[in-house]
Scaffold this active site. Sequence first.
Site, PDB file in Angstrom:
ATOM      1  CG  ASN A 173      -1.706   1.224   1.419  1.00  5.69           C
ATOM      2  OD1 ASN A 173      -1.847   2.021   0.485  1.00  5.69           O
ATOM      3  ND2 ASN A 173      -2.249   1.416   2.612  1.00  5.69           N
TER       4      ASN A 173
ATOM      5  CG  HIS B 190      -5.825   1.508   5.247  1.00  8.94           C
ATOM      6  ND1 HIS B 190      -5.388   2.464   6.137  1.00  8.94           N
ATOM      7  CD2 HIS B 190      -4.772   0.667   5.053  1.00  8.94           C
ATOM      8  CE1 HIS B 190      -4.120   2.219   6.457  1.00  8.94           C
ATOM      9  NE2 HIS B 190      -3.727   1.129   5.808  1.00  8.94           N
TER      10      HIS B 190
ATOM     11  CD  GLU C 287      -2.966   5.301   6.891  1.00 13.05           C
ATOM     12  OE1 GLU C 287      -2.954   5.463   5.667  1.00 13.05           O
ATOM     13  OE2 GLU C 287      -2.007   4.805   7.519  1.00 13.05           O
TER      14      GLU C 287
ATOM     15  CB  SER D 276       5.717  -1.659  11.883  1.00  8.03           C
ATOM     16  OG  SER D 276       5.224  -0.352  12.121  1.00  8.03           O
TER      17      SER D 276
ATOM     18  CE  LYS E 271       0.296   3.423   4.886  1.00  9.11           C
ATOM     19  NZ  LYS E 271       0.226   3.587   6.304  1.00  9.11           N
TER      20      LYS E 271
ATOM     21  N   GLY F 135       2.644   2.154  10.697  1.00  8.12           N
ATOM     22  CA  GLY F 135       3.514   3.315  10.498  1.00  8.12           C
ATOM     23  C   GLY F 135       4.279   3.751  11.732  1.00  8.12           C
TER      24      GLY F 135
ATOM     25  CD  GLU G 179      -3.170  -2.940   7.621  1.00  8.33           C
ATOM     26  OE1 GLU G 179      -2.033  -3.081   7.158  1.00  8.33           O
ATOM     27  OE2 GLU G 179      -3.901  -1.975   7.342  1.00  8.33           O
TER      28      GLU G 179
END
Length: 262
Positions: free
Chosen positions: A13, A103, A105, A217, A15, A181, A175
């Site tokens: 991904n 996702h 985010e 990560s 992003k 991140g 996740e």
Amino acid sequence: MTNRATRPLVMGNWKMNLDFVEALHLVQELGVVMHHSPLEHTDLVVVPPFVDLRTVCSVVESEQIPLGVGAQHVSQFESGAHTGEVSVSMLRRLGVSWVIVGHSERRTHYAMSDEVVTATLATVVGAGMNAVLCVGEDEERRQGGEYRSFVGAQLASALSGLSDVARSTVTVAYEPLWAIGTGVSASVEQIEEMGSFVRSTLDDLGATGSRILYGGSVTEENAGVIATIGTVDGFLVGGASLRASSFLAIGRACDDCYAGKR
Ligand code: PEP
């Protein structure tokens, strides 16, 4: 990955990183290495920003690079007054075959509710595309001990719009938000526990054939150890997918593990 007969999947991904020129370079670099030393057992998918998709799909097709291409998000609607959105048919026309749905985010920063996740997942699966549904708890729910019930509820809600047959086509990415991140992956024990939990929840929901990925990560350093856990079938990778060498090293770790070399 050692216990299951499921072909691993590693999805990168990107992003909101890499413009279409940078995307072209990265995909060409991936192509050179993959043609020279292909991954035998692992499916690799790149998920660029929307504006890169046409370039990436063209290069993948013309240079016959064994890479799937995905989108980071899609509208639940087919067409019309939805400024800023993109539809599944627009993606399919380009040759995009994967879509990330829900996702964290999008859920956290763009108010994507459980209801919108459910509707979007149904749209993606209904269009015959491969969906990767993201679930995972935040730090507070992890500390409070409600992470299993939270993830279970996310799964039940998202899959509620699909038939049993369709449910098994969905890939699920676990996740935990606190690992995305941050440079701090969930531990092997935590991934093992949540991999089994997601598997048994999916079994209860009739999604017995789903692939389960871990994301948060993942790097070329920790991928090998996580790949041997046995309760996940691959990875959803953010930061480490922006360089060909680290993305391919993660793919190679899954490949070796599947082939019994680890
Ligand atoms: C992600 O964005 O889904 C992700 C897992 O990111 P990172 O690998 O950078 O933690």
